[in-house]
Design an enzyme around this catalytic site. Sequence first.
Site, mmCIF file in Angstrom:
data_model
loop_
_atom_site.group_PDB
_atom_site.id
_atom_site.type_symbol
_atom_site.label_atom_id
_atom_site.label_comp_id
_atom_site.label_asym_id
_atom_site.label_seq_id
_atom_site.Cartn_x
_atom_site.Cartn_y
_atom_site.Cartn_z
ATOM 1 N N PHE A 1 -50.438 20.381 43.546
ATOM 2 C CA PHE A 1 -50.860 20.503 42.150
ATOM 3 C C PHE A 1 -49.778 21.216 41.358
ATOM 4 O O PHE A 1 -49.349 22.311 41.730
ATOM 5 C CB PHE A 1 -52.189 21.265 42.014
ATOM 6 C CG PHE A 1 -52.649 21.328 40.577
ATOM 7 C CD1 PHE A 1 -53.256 20.228 39.981
ATOM 8 C CD2 PHE A 1 -52.425 22.460 39.801
ATOM 9 C CE1 PHE A 1 -53.643 20.257 38.643
ATOM 10 C CE2 PHE A 1 -52.813 22.495 38.451
ATOM 11 C CZ PHE A 1 -53.421 21.390 37.878
ATOM 12 N N ASP B 1 -42.937 26.116 43.389
ATOM 13 C CA ASP B 1 -43.997 26.378 42.425
ATOM 14 C C ASP B 1 -44.800 27.568 42.950
ATOM 15 O O ASP B 1 -45.653 27.437 43.824
ATOM 16 C CB ASP B 1 -44.875 25.130 42.274
ATOM 17 C CG ASP B 1 -46.019 25.340 41.289
ATOM 18 O OD1 ASP B 1 -46.356 26.502 41.000
ATOM 19 O OD2 ASP B 1 -46.593 24.336 40.829
ATOM 20 N N LYS C 1 -49.667 32.121 36.197
ATOM 21 C CA LYS C 1 -51.008 32.716 36.313
ATOM 22 C C LYS C 1 -51.099 34.239 36.171
ATOM 23 O O LYS C 1 -51.571 34.735 35.165
ATOM 24 C CB LYS C 1 -51.668 32.247 37.599
ATOM 25 C CG LYS C 1 -52.035 30.755 37.517
ATOM 26 C CD LYS C 1 -53.022 30.330 38.545
ATOM 27 C CE LYS C 1 -53.666 29.005 38.204
ATOM 28 N NZ LYS C 1 -52.906 27.816 38.602
#
Length: 391
Positions: free
Chosen positions: A128, A215, A244
């Site tokens: 993702f 990532d 995040k």
Amino acid sequence: MADHLMSTYTRLPVQFERGDGIWLWDTQGRQYLDALSGIAVCALGHAHPGVTQALAEQAGRLVHTSNLYGIELQETLAARLCTVSDMERVFFCNSGAEANEAAIKIARLYGHSRDITCPAIIVMENSFHGRTMATLTATGNRKVQAGFEPLLRGFIRVPFNDLEAIRAIAATKSDTVAVLVEPVQGEGGIKVPDRGYLEGIRSICDEQGWLMMLDEIQTGIGRTGEWFAFQHEGVLPDVITVAKALGNGVPIGACLARGTAAGILQPGSHGTTFGGNPLSSRAALAVLDAIESGNLVANARSVGQQLLEGFRTSLSATAGVRDIRGAGLMIGIELERPCSELVMRALERGLLINVTAERVVRLLPPLITTDHQAEIIVEKVSELICEFLAE
Ligand SMILES: *Cc1c(COP(=O)(O)O)cnc(C)c1O
């Protein structure tokens, strides 16, 4: 009441009004233990005094000026991030997807600088990377892509945790310029690769002259028990993306790079209006301060270990539990059948959890979680799972 919102989300029937540390209170005054942290975002918990004070102070002084001008807080933040990551330069943006967009653009410019006209990036199955066109193309999940065709060209997909598959591409596809991979797949179900996987990718990238791009949007900023997940293996990627937890809820993302990759973006080649403005930079600096002064990276490691051992003790022998795995405070409990209803059942008992990849109970508690709170999480989640599997 949500009539005027686009239906992008299936929301749970609760709204929170206030938070304090790991705790949240809803509009009815009910208290919840937040073992999800707003999807790995509120690593310091809610209403952290250091972040609150920094935000209030900065909001009263200067929020935004644009990147037409120097921004000292952004420069300081970049330097701090480079210190903890061993990277050299940072581009700031506002989300994870944007951080990955920057990485993808760096890889493509890097390819063109080597006279590769159609540069390709190796990406993983079950990955993702976000919801923009480039990042959903990079994402290894058909549900995220369906309906948005035509997707972008220039991505090659291989299975996760499979070095041979990457070597096979090296042998056949000369337009390849980079590998983009999550060190631990988050949305994909807390999939932890074998030890040596990142080291293997590093050596293939070195041999081929490819950029190794990680990532770390979910894994970064202490979540796995190191500042960044790659540090467990002692390798150094060329590019990492972060978002995040960086602002503890204030939107901020970053693409960090070193070596050749750090010098690729030039004036005019990329940019964003809001990225790294005084307010979000100040928030992120307060986050780094609190993580350092509270020794929270080490706490993530030890409490994560406690959670993993706790779940292994309470659930290993339970029929219907397929696997219990994790890295620091990223914990996944995989069941043999779909279990999305556990989210609602947990909510009814005052606990916030998540289910991803249909059958993986995912926990992302804040880095401030105490031993005692971890005990509560193990007890409550184990009870929920046992009851569910006994039905
Ligand atoms: C959340 C996430 C993203 C996307 O971040 P947004 O801020 O939602 O754009 C990308 N990659 C990973 C690994 C993530 O966990």
